[in-house]
Scaffold this motif. Structure first.
Motif, mmCIF file in Angstrom:
data_model
loop_
_atom_site.group_PDB
_atom_site.id
_atom_site.type_symbol
_atom_site.label_atom_id
_atom_site.label_comp_id
_atom_site.label_asym_id
_atom_site.label_seq_id
_atom_site.Cartn_x
_atom_site.Cartn_y
_atom_site.Cartn_z
ATOM 1 N N GLU A 123 -9.853 1.974 -6.453
ATOM 2 C CA GLU A 123 -11.152 1.311 -6.604
ATOM 3 C C GLU A 123 -12.283 2.333 -6.706
ATOM 4 O OE1 GLU A 123 -12.228 -1.664 -3.867
ATOM 5 O OE2 GLU A 123 -10.616 -3.049 -4.420
ATOM 6 N N HIS A 132 -13.235 -2.170 2.980
ATOM 7 C CA HIS A 132 -12.248 -2.102 1.893
ATOM 8 C C HIS A 132 -10.930 -1.516 2.394
ATOM 9 C CE1 HIS A 132 -14.749 -3.465 -1.385
ATOM 10 N NE2 HIS A 132 -15.714 -2.627 -1.040
ATOM 11 N N GLU A 175 -4.784 2.135 -2.788
ATOM 12 C CA GLU A 175 -5.528 1.104 -3.513
ATOM 13 C C GLU A 175 -7.032 1.346 -3.440
ATOM 14 O OE1 GLU A 175 -4.638 -2.910 -2.763
ATOM 15 O OE2 GLU A 175 -2.467 -2.668 -2.877
ATOM 16 N N SER A 189 -12.959 3.963 -10.170
ATOM 17 C CA SER A 189 -13.808 3.240 -11.125
ATOM 18 C C SER A 189 -15.280 3.430 -10.790
ATOM 19 C CB SER A 189 -13.449 1.755 -11.131
ATOM 20 O OG SER A 189 -13.677 1.181 -9.848
#
Length: 790
Positions: free
Chosen positions: A177, A164, A173, A180
């Motif tokens: 992620e 990622h 970014e 969440s």
């Protein structure tokens, strides 16, 4: 998409592609997030490409099983009873079976699946090299070594996070992620990550207290977090996840959990440093926090004194008694190089109404003042403290000041913890001024080992390793000095002495590296060693302008530091530099005090040698031959390696400067210097003789010797007097003649119809062939080689 595959899996996939009918029985094992599912997908893809049917979790119950099918099952340890029985039955009907397994999962693989010949392949975290290879092979991105290392540190090498990290535009970014995912974990999962991020993720009692759950319910929370793939090896939390957690979980919630953890740890008498470090970062306060900061400071003192000092300071800001903290705080500050803070704490103790505090304050302040370089004032405070160990330290300072003769009786009585090391230091320095350098080194090396083992070095006016190294350098035992310094804890004083060790033995590159590693701020004594080291490197690099540029700072450092036994090395370098910049009158009083100090101690050979050698060079620079001869007289009766080598070299040097160049005598004297470890001095003597030699054979031989000495080799005679000349090409000989005549590179180029750059290139080749540098030196060599046609 390509996958980053371990070597075993690469071989497995190659085998499937080339020989799909071969038996395969493999268990892929690894924590969540380490790529088990990705690897299983790659295996399935290779089997399908080879025309082999694949049975997965979704088709496990289908009948009949295609002949020769490959069974690939993810998370086989999570199958329920019926599915497990089905798998066991199917496994016996195929010889191609690949399963994934999560260590520590609630279930377990059926024993019937693990047959002889089953291969276990464990997936581990990626290294920086793995990350760079993945980025290049899979994403077509080239990462520098630093970029790959940064990604590895941030993600702890967790393949899921690395993937990622590299696909997104930045850490921001990826953190979005992760936020969440943190939401999906729920409050218990996030609380667990706070606890695990502080280094306590495996203590069930602490976890139960922090999560406010029964101990039996804790395992379910831990299992859920593991399954989310947010934990690295050992259930540690990757820094990137910690950062996301800090941004997602409010400070109040973090403080609540961490203070609760701290309270439990303090009550149980367990280490609190990781939790306290987090509370320090958050600026927490309160009674429990103060107690935790104090306990953590004591834990950090040996391994991270700077952190310990910060923890003590935070506890004091939070309301803890400065007087109670002062001794430990001062010790941490001394070890961290924060001498001003330690001195202020010592002064506070000296002003206390309690006699025991004043005694402790005198010990702290005396130690710090002596470590800064004022041995006289430090010794006064150490004696005033009245502690037997402090008296030994004061006697040590007295010897360094030339105020006490060696061999005085010691006071008997019990000693504090640092007293044994203090006694060893005192004995070692006494032996060094009594003419027993080997005994002195043995005693001081033992003191350094004792201080390292007992953690008492910070209570002493100088590091035992530094004193041992200083004596070793004065004895030209450079390997011993380097060894004791590299074994000791870091610090600017040790780094500076490593630089001096390298410089005196002629390794100027290493000396420069050590000098560049010094960070500061520095105490006055260390400032003197630093600036004198810079002067010494400039002098040995033949850069007079650099010597002149560095002289003012070095002179100021000398004026701020009283003369003592332990500052003779830098003082000697300043004597030579002062002669070079024609300001010897500025150092005359310091030289007189140093000579008088040594005379009061009986002119010990070990401590006098380097100073006399420096005074010799200073006299040579000023052209005072008579003073130069006087400085060599103490070497006449010297024993060992260093004294006789300096005696022979000094006599030969004076002969060379007087115009007498005896090649054999120069080589013999330079060889003695080299054997004593003085590579630069040996090369310098040979080089000075070479540029004054009138015989071409002697000149070339001496220049080659200088090159070998400088590189650490020994001298060998030249095979022929024209060997060097015949190695030059006709074009190089033409350029050489013009250099001897004094032409510039531009003028040479105009005469030979070539560019100045081409001339410079040819000169570089000539320097390489002759092994000399410097326009003046190379012109002298070329004049000797080509003189008959110039």
């Amino acid at each position: 998409m390509k996958e980053l595959l371990p070597t075993q899996l690469r071989d497995l996939l190659t085998g499937i592609a080339t020989r799909p009918a071969d038996p395969v029985r493999v268990i892929l094992s690894g924590p969540p997030g380490h790529g088990k599912s990705t690897m299983l997908s790659a295996i399935g893809r290779h089997y399908r490409d080879a025309g082999v049917a694949v049975i997965g979790r979704d088709t496990l119950a289908e009948h009949p099983v295609p002949p020769g099918a490959a069974i690939l099952l993810d998370d086989a340890d999570t199958l329920d009873g019926a599915a497990r029985a089905t798998l066991v039955g199917l496994a016996g009907a195929t010889d191609r079976l690949v399963l994934t397994h999560t260590p520590g999962a609630s279930g377990a693989l059926a024993a019937e699946l693990i047959l002889p010949g089953t291969r276990h392949i464990r997936l581990t975290a990626w290294t920086a090299d793995d990350i760079a290879r993945f980025a290049q092979e899979t994403l077509g991105r080239s990462l520098t070594r630093d970029q790959a290392a940064s990604a590895q540190r941030a993600t702890a090498g967790l393949p899921r996070l690395v993937t990622h990290w590299l696909r997104l535009s930045g850490a921001g970014e990826l953190i979005d992620e992760l936020r969440s995912e943190l939401d999906l974990l729920g409050e218990p999962g996030r609380t667990y990550l706070v606890v695990a991020g502080a280094g306590s993720g495996r203590d069930l009692e602490l976890l139960a207290a922090a999560l406010d759950l029964d101990r039996d319910d804790v395992s379910a929370v831990v299992t859920r977090v593991r399954a989310a793939g947010l934990l690295a090896a050992g259930d540690s939390v990757p820094p990137l996840v910690v950062r996301a957690l800090r941004e997602h979980v409010g400070v109040d919630r973090q403080l609540t959990v961490l203070v609760r953890m701290l309270d439990v740890l303090l009550a149980a008498g367990q280490p609190v440093l990781p939790v306290a470090r987090e509370l320090l970062r958050l600026g927490a306060a309160g009674e429990v926090v103060r107690a935790g900061l104090e306990a953590a400071a004591a834990e950090a003192l040996a391994g991270d004194p700077a952190l310990a000092a910060d923890l003590y300071a935070a506890a004091a800001r939070g309301g803890s008694s400065r007087t109670r903290l002062a001794h430990g705080w001062a010790s941490a500050s001394v070890r961290a190089g924060r001498l001003d803070t330690a001195l202020a704490l010592g002064d506070e103790l000296l002003n206390s109404a309690m006699p025991e505090d004043r005694t402790r304050g005198a010990l702290v302040a005396g130690t710090v003042i002596a470590r800064r370089g004022d041995l006289a004032r430090g010794a006064e405070l150490l004696r005033w403290s009245g502690e037997p160990g402090a008296r030994r330290l004061a006697d040590l300072a007295g010897i360094a000041l030339g105020e006490a003769r060696p061999g005085e009786p010691e006071a008997a009585g019990p000693l504090p913890a640092y007293g044994h090391v203090a006694g060893q230091l005192l004995d070692g320095i006494r032996e060094s001024v009594s003419g027993r350098p080997e005994a002195a080194l043995a005693t001081l090396l033992a003191a350094a080992d004792s201080a390292a083992a007992g953690g008492t070095g910070h209570l002493l006016p100088d590091s035992p390793a530094a004193l041992a190294a200083l004596v070793a350098v004065h004895a030209a035992e450079f390997d011993l000095a380097h060894g004791v310094l590299t074994r000791a804890a870091g610090g600017d004083r040790h780094t500076l002495l490593l630089g001096w060790t390298a410089m005196l033995r002629g390794d100027l590159a290493a000396a420069g590296t050590h000098r560049a590693a010094v960070r500061g701020p520095l105490a006055p004594r260390d400032e003197l060693f630093l600036h004198a080291l810079e002067l010494g490197l400039a002098r040995r690099s033949d850069t007079p302008d650099a010597v002149r540029a560095r002289w003012p700072a070095a002179y100021e450092a000398m004026m701020r530091q009283p003369v003592d036994l332990f500052t003779l090395l830098p003082l000697g370098e300043l004597l030579v530099a002062a002669a070079r910049v024609e300001e010897s009158f500025r150092v005359a009083s310091h030289r007189a005090r140093a000579v008088a100090l040594l005379e009061r101690l009986g002119s010990p050979a070990l401590w006098s040698a380097w100073l006399n050698w420096s005074m010799f060079h200073a006299a040579v620079v000023t052209g005072d031959r008579e003073t130069a001869r006087e400085t060599l007289r103490p070497f006449a009766s010297a024993t060992g390696r260093l004294g006789p080598a300096l005696a022979a070299a000094g006599d030969t040097w004076l002969a060379v400067l007087g115009g007498t160049v005896d090649g054999d005598a120069v080589l013999a004297a330079a060889e003695q210097l080299h054997r004593a470890g003085l590579r630069w001095d040996a090369a310098r003597l040979a080089g000075q003789a070479a540029i004054r030699a009138t015989d071409r054979t002697a000149m070339v031989t001496l220049l080659r010797a200088a090159k070998r000495f400088s590189a650490g080799g020994t001298a060998t005679p030249a095979t022929t007097d024209t060997a060097a000349a015949t190695t030059l090409t006709p074009r190089e000989r033409d350029i050489g003649r013009l250099v001897v005549e004094g032409h510039t590179y531009r003028e040479i180029g105009e005469q030979l119809h070539i560019s100045g750059k081409t001339v410079e290139h040819h000169m570089a080749r000539i320097r390489g062939k002759l092994g000399v540098t410097g326009r003046r030196t190379i012109a002298t060599v070329l004049r000797g080689m080509l003189g008959e046609t110039v």
